[in-house]
Design a protein around this motif. Structure first.
Motif, PDB file in Angstrom:
ATOM      1  N   GLU A  15       0.813  -1.219   0.000  1.00 28.10           N
ATOM      2  CA  GLU A  15       0.000   0.000   0.000  1.00 28.10           C
ATOM      3  C   GLU A  15       0.846   1.270   0.000  1.00 28.10           C
ATOM      4  O   GLU A  15       0.335   2.347  -0.320  1.00 28.10           O
ATOM      5  CB  GLU A  15      -0.921   0.010   1.215  1.00 28.10           C
ATOM      6  CG  GLU A  15      -1.970  -1.086   1.209  1.00 28.10           C
ATOM      7  CD  GLU A  15      -2.816  -1.068   2.470  1.00 28.10           C
ATOM      8  OE1 GLU A  15      -3.879  -0.424   2.448  1.00 28.10           O
ATOM      9  OE2 GLU A  15      -2.406  -1.678   3.476  1.00 28.10           O
ATOM     10  N   ASN A  16       2.109   1.148   0.361  1.00 25.73           N
ATOM     11  CA  ASN A  16       2.954   2.332   0.538  1.00 25.73           C
ATOM     12  C   ASN A  16       4.134   2.436  -0.420  1.00 25.73           C
ATOM     13  O   ASN A  16       4.584   3.538  -0.726  1.00 25.73           O
ATOM     14  CB  ASN A  16       3.516   2.348   1.975  1.00 25.73           C
ATOM     15  CG  ASN A  16       2.444   2.477   3.027  1.00 25.73           C
ATOM     16  OD1 ASN A  16       1.630   3.372   2.995  1.00 25.73           O
ATOM     17  ND2 ASN A  16       2.430   1.547   3.979  1.00 25.73           N
ATOM     18  N   ILE A  17       4.665   1.298  -0.877  1.00 23.75           N
ATOM     19  CA  ILE A  17       6.018   1.303  -1.446  1.00 23.75           C
ATOM     20  C   ILE A  17       6.126   2.120  -2.735  1.00 23.75           C
ATOM     21  O   ILE A  17       7.109   2.845  -2.944  1.00 23.75           O
ATOM     22  CB  ILE A  17       6.540  -0.142  -1.649  1.00 23.75           C
ATOM     23  CG1 ILE A  17       8.038  -0.119  -1.963  1.00 23.75           C
ATOM     24  CG2 ILE A  17       5.751  -0.877  -2.713  1.00 23.75           C
ATOM     25  CD1 ILE A  17       8.904   0.463  -0.864  1.00 23.75           C
ATOM     26  N   GLN A  18       5.151   2.035  -3.617  1.00 22.66           N
ATOM     27  CA  GLN A  18       5.268   2.771  -4.883  1.00 22.66           C
ATOM     28  C   GLN A  18       5.248   4.284  -4.647  1.00 22.66           C
ATOM     29  O   GLN A  18       6.055   5.023  -5.235  1.00 22.66           O
ATOM     30  CB  GLN A  18       4.142   2.368  -5.831  1.00 22.66           C
ATOM     31  CG  GLN A  18       4.276   0.956  -6.367  1.00 22.66           C
ATOM     32  CD  GLN A  18       3.081   0.550  -7.211  1.00 22.66           C
ATOM     33  OE1 GLN A  18       1.933   0.625  -6.766  1.00 22.66           O
ATOM     34  NE2 GLN A  18       3.337   0.125  -8.432  1.00 22.66           N
ATOM     35  N   LYS A  19       4.357   4.727  -3.781  1.00 28.93           N
ATOM     36  CA  LYS A  19       4.292   6.155  -3.468  1.00 28.93           C
ATOM     37  C   LYS A  19       5.575   6.623  -2.796  1.00 28.93           C
ATOM     38  O   LYS A  19       6.088   7.711  -3.091  1.00 28.93           O
ATOM     39  CB  LYS A  19       3.093   6.432  -2.576  1.00 28.93           C
ATOM     40  CG  LYS A  19       2.874   7.914  -2.276  1.00 28.93           C
ATOM     41  CD  LYS A  19       1.635   8.123  -1.410  1.00 28.93           C
ATOM     42  CE  LYS A  19       1.458   9.607  -1.069  1.00 28.93           C
ATOM     43  NZ  LYS A  19       0.282   9.828  -0.181  1.00 28.93           N
TER      44      LYS A  19
END
Length: 243
Positions: A15-19
């Motif tokens: 849920e966080n890594i790409q952003k």
């Protein structure tokens, strides 16, 4: 390739890594990123792999076979970094509790202020924590005070995990002799840096608790920190204590 590497350990951070990756790469100064993923069931590693072509030679990935602890993830990242000509190696969480904008502040503390270890500190100027329940704030704050008392380190946030190391520190510390695998790993690394006489500087930051994903904190981690610090300090009193 830059001379600055940000190591991000991950377990179920889809849920966080790409952003996070895009935010770090959007900074005015260039940073490389190394994600160390512990076989996340949610596909975190696959998301990183999908971005590697876009950020060729800047986004790197280590895939480990299982969930082996925060400390071993960072040690794997440190060893990877030392095989390459990185001069500044950062630790950073994947959940946005550490603001990407503060990477430059940590870097400047080393480059402009001459620090060997720059710490993003929650407690340097009071308690700068957002969205934590009061019980967890008190636990973390008291733990840092306890570690400071036991070890003698003049550090307000001894358990902080937002850090910039000069390469020379990681070359001096025997990474194979690091004992702790949970959050006490952060204490042990700071303690050994302190014993080696490196210059340590704290930079006040605002820590914001994750809004996505699940915290990895548990009672075993807390126990390791409380009792492990006593053992570590006791062993350091003897001449055969290996740094």
């Amino acid at each position: 390739m830059t001379n600055r590497l940000v190591i991000v350990p991950t377990y179920n951070e889809a849920e966080n890594i790409q952003k996070l990756v895009r935010n770090v790469f959007a900074q005015q100064r260039k940073f490389d990123i190394l994600v160390v993923d512990d076989n996340s069931p949610d596909g975190t590693a696959m998301l990183v792999q999908g971005m590697q072509e876009e950020f060729k030679d800047r986004l790197h990935l280590i895939c480990r076979k299982g969930k082996s602890g925060l400390g071993t993830a960072y040690i794997a990242g440190f060893k990877w970094a030392l095989e390459r000509p990185y001069a500044f190696i950062f630790e950073m969480d994947a959940d946005f509790s550490h603001a990407p904008n503060d990477l430059i502040r940590l870097y400047n503390a080393c480059v402009k202020n001459g620090a060997d270890l720059a710490i993003g500190s929650r407690y340097k100027t009071g308690v700068n924590v957002v969205n934590w329940p009061m019980g967890r704030v008190l636990l973390s704050y008291i733990a840092s005070k306890y570690v400071r008392f036991i070890t003698g380190m003049q550090i307000s946030d001894t358990t902080a995990g937002f850090i910039c190391y000069r390469r020379e520190i990681l070359e001096k510390i025997n990474l194979d002799k690091i004992k702790f695998v949970g959050y006490a790993f952060q204490i042990e690394m700071k303690f050994k840096t302190h014993l080696l006489g490196f210059k340590i500087e704290e930079i006040p930051v605002i820590f914001v608790d994750r809004t996505r994903g699940t915290s990895k904190m548990n009672t075993g981690i807390i126990s390791e920190a409380v009792f492990g610090v006593l053992r570590m300090k006791f062993k350091s009193l003897f001449s055969n204590y290996e740094i």
